[in-house]
Enzyme design. Structure first.
Site, PDB file in Angstrom:
ATOM      1  N   ASP A   1     -48.278 -37.406   8.551  1.00 39.88           N
ATOM      2  CA  ASP A   1     -48.424 -36.415   9.619  1.00 39.88           C
ATOM      3  C   ASP A   1     -49.202 -35.239   9.035  1.00 39.88           C
ATOM      4  O   ASP A   1     -49.757 -35.318   7.919  1.00 39.88           O
ATOM      5  CB  ASP A   1     -47.058 -36.027  10.217  1.00 39.88           C
ATOM      6  CG  ASP A   1     -46.213 -35.174   9.288  1.00 39.88           C
ATOM      7  OD1 ASP A   1     -46.601 -34.976   8.108  1.00 39.88           O
ATOM      8  OD2 ASP A   1     -45.154 -34.683   9.736  1.00 39.88           O
ATOM      9  N   HIS A   2     -49.245 -34.115   9.777  1.00 40.87           N
ATOM     10  CA  HIS A   2     -50.002 -32.948   9.318  1.00 40.87           C
ATOM     11  C   HIS A   2     -49.491 -32.426   7.973  1.00 40.87           C
ATOM     12  O   HIS A   2     -50.274 -31.983   7.140  1.00 40.87           O
ATOM     13  CB  HIS A   2     -49.941 -31.838  10.381  1.00 40.87           C
ATOM     14  CG  HIS A   2     -48.549 -31.546  10.843  1.00 40.87           C
ATOM     15  ND1 HIS A   2     -47.864 -32.406  11.682  1.00 40.87           N
ATOM     16  CD2 HIS A   2     -47.710 -30.508  10.571  1.00 40.87           C
ATOM     17  CE1 HIS A   2     -46.657 -31.896  11.919  1.00 40.87           C
ATOM     18  NE2 HIS A   2     -46.534 -30.757  11.248  1.00 40.87           N
TER      19      HIS A   2
ATOM     20  N   CYS B   1     -44.665 -37.476   5.039  1.00 37.33           N
ATOM     21  CA  CYS B   1     -44.505 -36.352   5.960  1.00 37.33           C
ATOM     22  C   CYS B   1     -43.822 -35.249   5.156  1.00 37.33           C
ATOM     23  O   CYS B   1     -43.746 -35.357   3.927  1.00 37.33           O
ATOM     24  CB  CYS B   1     -43.744 -36.742   7.230  1.00 37.33           C
ATOM     25  SG  CYS B   1     -42.042 -37.268   6.995  1.00 37.33           S
ATOM     26  N   GLY B   2     -43.364 -34.214   5.814  1.00 38.77           N
ATOM     27  CA  GLY B   2     -42.817 -33.087   5.064  1.00 38.77           C
ATOM     28  C   GLY B   2     -41.686 -33.486   4.147  1.00 38.77           C
ATOM     29  O   GLY B   2     -41.743 -33.290   2.929  1.00 38.77           O
ATOM     30  N   THR B   3     -40.620 -34.038   4.722  1.00 33.84           N
ATOM     31  CA  THR B   3     -39.469 -34.469   3.911  1.00 33.84           C
ATOM     32  C   THR B   3     -39.489 -35.960   3.607  1.00 33.84           C
ATOM     33  O   THR B   3     -38.697 -36.424   2.780  1.00 33.84           O
ATOM     34  CB  THR B   3     -38.146 -34.198   4.658  1.00 33.84           C
ATOM     35  OG1 THR B   3     -38.114 -35.023   5.836  1.00 33.84           O
ATOM     36  CG2 THR B   3     -37.994 -32.727   5.036  1.00 33.84           C
ATOM     37  N   GLY B   4     -40.295 -36.705   4.321  1.00 38.23           N
ATOM     38  CA  GLY B   4     -40.290 -38.166   4.219  1.00 38.23           C
ATOM     39  C   GLY B   4     -39.297 -38.821   5.165  1.00 38.23           C
ATOM     40  O   GLY B   4     -39.380 -40.018   5.435  1.00 38.23           O
TER      41      GLY B   4
ATOM     42  N   GLY C   1     -38.612 -38.417   8.519  1.00 34.96           N
ATOM     43  CA  GLY C   1     -39.094 -38.872   9.821  1.00 34.96           C
ATOM     44  C   GLY C   1     -39.858 -40.181   9.699  1.00 34.96           C
ATOM     45  O   GLY C   1     -39.676 -41.103  10.504  1.00 34.96           O
TER      46      GLY C   1
ATOM     47  N   HIS D   1     -35.061 -52.953  -6.749  1.00 34.41           N
ATOM     48  CA  HIS D   1     -33.788 -53.237  -6.072  1.00 34.41           C
ATOM     49  C   HIS D   1     -33.928 -53.454  -4.569  1.00 34.41           C
ATOM     50  O   HIS D   1     -33.140 -54.196  -3.993  1.00 34.41           O
ATOM     51  CB  HIS D   1     -32.800 -52.079  -6.291  1.00 34.41           C
ATOM     52  CG  HIS D   1     -32.295 -51.995  -7.698  1.00 34.41           C
ATOM     53  ND1 HIS D   1     -31.247 -51.177  -8.067  1.00 34.41           N
ATOM     54  CD2 HIS D   1     -32.692 -52.629  -8.844  1.00 34.41           C
ATOM     55  CE1 HIS D   1     -31.021 -51.308  -9.376  1.00 34.41           C
ATOM     56  NE2 HIS D   1     -31.890 -52.172  -9.869  1.00 34.41           N
TER      57      HIS D   1
ATOM     58  N   ARG E   1     -29.370 -60.746  -7.308  1.00 35.56           N
ATOM     59  CA  ARG E   1     -28.334 -60.116  -6.483  1.00 35.56           C
ATOM     60  C   ARG E   1     -28.938 -59.160  -5.453  1.00 35.56           C
ATOM     61  O   ARG E   1     -28.370 -58.943  -4.384  1.00 35.56           O
ATOM     62  CB  ARG E   1     -27.316 -59.372  -7.353  1.00 35.56           C
ATOM     63  CG  ARG E   1     -27.852 -58.140  -8.084  1.00 35.56           C
ATOM     64  CD  ARG E   1     -26.825 -57.579  -9.036  1.00 35.56           C
ATOM     65  NE  ARG E   1     -27.192 -56.268  -9.574  1.00 35.56           N
ATOM     66  CZ  ARG E   1     -28.066 -56.072 -10.553  1.00 35.56           C
ATOM     67  NH1 ARG E   1     -28.708 -57.100 -11.105  1.00 35.56           N
ATOM     68  NH2 ARG E   1     -28.330 -54.843 -10.988  1.00 35.56           N
ATOM     69  N   HIS E   2     -30.130 -58.647  -5.755  1.00 34.32           N
ATOM     70  CA  HIS E   2     -30.773 -57.721  -4.814  1.00 34.32           C
ATOM     71  C   HIS E   2     -31.349 -58.463  -3.613  1.00 34.32           C
ATOM     72  O   HIS E   2     -31.413 -57.909  -2.513  1.00 34.32           O
ATOM     73  CB  HIS E   2     -31.852 -56.906  -5.521  1.00 34.32           C
ATOM     74  CG  HIS E   2     -31.298 -56.107  -6.649  1.00 34.32           C
ATOM     75  ND1 HIS E   2     -30.390 -55.092  -6.458  1.00 34.32           N
ATOM     76  CD2 HIS E   2     -31.489 -56.200  -7.993  1.00 34.32           C
ATOM     77  CE1 HIS E   2     -30.053 -54.583  -7.633  1.00 34.32           C
ATOM     78  NE2 HIS E   2     -30.699 -55.234  -8.580  1.00 34.32           N
TER      79      HIS E   2
END
Ligand code: RB5
Length: 143
Positions: free
Chosen positions: A8-9, A65-68, A70, A98, A132-133
């Site tokens: 995003d922006h 994005c800003g925090t990731g 969204g 993992h 296992r993963h």
């Protein structure tokens, strides 16, 4: 390898720089936008990127994005997507080892561009461990 990328922006400037960095390393990059710092809604670029990964049009994806959050929330609505949020190199490796993350998500407003490159490199160079993963990621989809 062809990678899809979107932001995003808030992530636009890092996306622009990261495309150049990836191309200098020989990756082909398909840019799903956004194409400026003008305010926009991250689902408008996250859904097309997710669909391209699911269809195999690109092998893996990168989203910022800003925090990731969204981006991660939107991408993970798609059954074929495992989008992993990473903010340091160790987590960038672990979301491959993992979680077999096929999309890497990074929080552009909280890490440096140098860190973006280091996380991306670690994520691209790390394989899924399976075992296992595999059993665990097989239990993720809602039937
Ligand atoms: C944009 O202001 C911000 O909300 C967005 O980049 C992202 O952090 C959302 O999760």
């Amino acid at each position: 390898m062809t990678l899809g990328i979107c932001s995003d922006h808030a992530g636009y400037e890092y996306k622009r720089q990261l495309i150049g960095w990836l191309e200098s390393k020989g990756y082909q990059v398909k840019d799903f936008g956004t194409h400026s710092t003008e305010s926009m809604d991250y689902p408008d670029v996250a859904h097309p990127l997710a669909e391209a990964v699911e269809k195999g049009e690109v092998e893996k994806g990168i989203a910022m994005c800003g925090t990731g959050n969204g981006m991660a929330m939107t991408l993970n609505k798609h059954q074929g997507i495992r989008a992993g949020l990473a903010w340091d190199v160790e987590i960038g490796k672990l979301v491959r080892q993992h979680n077999d993350a096929n999309v890497l998500v990074m929080p552009a407003r909280f890490i440096s561009f140098d860190m973006v490159c280091r996380i991306t490199e670690a994520w691209l160079d790390t394989d899924f461990e399976g075992g296992r993963h595999q059993k665990r990621i097989d239990k993720i989809p809602v039937k």
